[in-house]
Every structure is written in C-alpha cells, then in structure tokens.
Design a protein around this motif. Sequence first.
Motif, mmCIF file in Angstrom:
data_model
loop_
_atom_site.group_PDB
_atom_site.id
_atom_site.type_symbol
_atom_site.label_atom_id
_atom_site.label_comp_id
_atom_site.label_asym_id
_atom_site.label_seq_id
_atom_site.Cartn_x
_atom_site.Cartn_y
_atom_site.Cartn_z
ATOM 1 N N CYS A 1 -0.193 18.273 7.617
ATOM 2 C CA CYS A 1 -0.163 17.034 6.778
ATOM 3 C C CYS A 1 -1.470 16.733 6.378
ATOM 4 C CB CYS A 1 0.572 15.880 7.515
ATOM 5 S SG CYS A 1 0.687 14.496 6.630
ATOM 6 N N GLU A 2 -1.968 16.265 5.196
ATOM 7 C CA GLU A 2 -3.308 15.913 4.631
ATOM 8 C C GLU A 2 -2.797 14.814 3.675
ATOM 9 O OE1 GLU A 2 -5.308 18.670 1.809
ATOM 10 O OE2 GLU A 2 -4.496 19.895 3.152
ATOM 11 N N ALA A 3 -3.863 13.782 3.724
ATOM 12 C CA ALA A 3 -3.818 12.761 2.738
ATOM 13 C C ALA A 3 -4.370 13.189 1.487
ATOM 14 C CB ALA A 3 -4.728 11.550 3.163
ATOM 15 N N LEU A 4 -3.589 12.823 0.347
ATOM 16 C CA LEU A 4 -3.900 13.269 -0.902
ATOM 17 C C LEU A 4 -4.709 11.743 -1.532
ATOM 18 C CD1 LEU A 4 -1.015 15.054 -2.536
ATOM 19 C CD2 LEU A 4 -3.117 16.054 -1.848
ATOM 20 N N LEU B 1 4.839 13.741 0.937
ATOM 21 C CA LEU B 1 5.311 12.627 1.543
ATOM 22 C C LEU B 1 4.897 11.451 1.281
ATOM 23 C CD1 LEU B 1 6.769 11.211 4.237
ATOM 24 C CD2 LEU B 1 4.634 11.974 5.242
ATOM 25 N N ARG B 2 5.554 10.293 0.887
ATOM 26 C CA ARG B 2 4.883 8.827 0.547
ATOM 27 C C ARG B 2 5.432 7.935 1.439
ATOM 28 N NH1 ARG B 2 7.364 11.187 -4.046
ATOM 29 N NH2 ARG B 2 6.142 11.843 -5.841
ATOM 30 N N MET C 1 0.745 -1.221 0.004
ATOM 31 C CA MET C 1 0.046 -0.051 -0.026
ATOM 32 C C MET C 1 0.826 1.029 -0.011
ATOM 33 S SD MET C 1 -2.546 1.181 3.235
ATOM 34 C CE MET C 1 -3.466 -0.085 2.961
ATOM 35 N N ILE C 2 0.527 2.122 -0.745
ATOM 36 C CA ILE C 2 1.294 3.364 -0.773
ATOM 37 C C ILE C 2 0.406 4.624 -0.492
ATOM 38 C CG2 ILE C 2 2.579 4.954 -2.328
ATOM 39 C CD1 ILE C 2 3.764 2.768 -3.952
ATOM 40 N N GLU C 3 0.634 5.455 0.237
ATOM 41 C CA GLU C 3 -0.184 6.456 0.816
ATOM 42 C C GLU C 3 0.649 7.734 0.417
ATOM 43 O OE1 GLU C 3 -3.036 6.631 1.719
ATOM 44 O OE2 GLU C 3 -3.445 4.191 2.090
ATOM 45 N N VAL C 4 -0.035 8.827 -0.102
ATOM 46 C CA VAL C 4 0.761 10.023 -0.534
ATOM 47 C C VAL C 4 0.005 11.231 0.409
ATOM 48 C CG1 VAL C 4 1.279 11.873 -2.101
ATOM 49 C CG2 VAL C 4 1.140 9.075 -2.696
ATOM 50 N N PHE C 5 1.102 12.008 0.823
ATOM 51 C CA PHE C 5 0.540 13.376 1.782
ATOM 52 C C PHE C 5 0.959 14.368 1.283
ATOM 53 C CE2 PHE C 5 0.802 9.394 4.090
ATOM 54 C CZ PHE C 5 -0.532 9.280 5.042
ATOM 55 N N LYS C 6 0.110 15.564 1.481
ATOM 56 C CA LYS C 6 0.612 16.847 1.153
ATOM 57 C C LYS C 6 1.040 17.476 2.519
ATOM 58 C CE LYS C 6 -1.263 21.300 0.030
ATOM 59 N NZ LYS C 6 -2.336 22.242 -0.734
ATOM 60 N N THR C 7 2.246 18.167 2.601
ATOM 61 C CA THR C 7 2.884 18.649 3.738
ATOM 62 C C THR C 7 3.238 19.983 3.671
ATOM 63 O OG1 THR C 7 5.233 17.999 3.401
ATOM 64 C CG2 THR C 7 3.624 16.416 4.300
ATOM 65 N N ASN C 8 3.604 20.614 4.724
ATOM 66 C CA ASN C 8 4.496 21.928 4.570
ATOM 67 C C ASN C 8 5.796 21.707 5.103
ATOM 68 O OD1 ASN C 8 4.137 21.803 7.397
ATOM 69 N ND2 ASN C 8 3.402 23.922 7.480
#
Length: 69
Positions: free
Chosen positions: A65-68, A42-43, A1-8
């Motif tokens: 951080c939020e999930a894309l 962030l992956r 499983m791969i999750e991708v997140f938007k961060t600052n």
Amino acid sequence: MIEVFKTNVQEVEESIMIIGKLLEHFPNSAINFDLEDCDKILRVHGASISNPKIIELLNSYGFHCEALS
C-alpha cells in the motif's frame, strides 16, 4: 479529507476484510476499493485519516500500500 492509495489487493473478499479492519480504526470514514483500476485503488474519506496507519495496517495483512498524490 480524501486519501487515495495504490495497493496490490486482488480479490473482493480481501477488500471486504480490509475495509472492515480499517473501519475499526476509522469508524466514521467512507472506504472503498476500485479493483478494476490497474493500481487497485483504495479510497478513504474521513475527518481524520492517518496515512502511515493505513499503510501499516495493509502491510500487516501482507498487502502493499502506498499513498498516491
């Protein structure tokens, strides 16, 4: 499983620290940042990933951080 997140996350040093902390919680995962991307991606690639835990951990260090999807 791969999750991708938007961060600052902005700095390489910050990303290295965060990867270390995430690996404490998800030791068999592959984790990396793409700080060149406008969303500072962030992956996390692993068998069992908890989006809420990842978001909570980054938030605890003062990062957004939020999930894309």
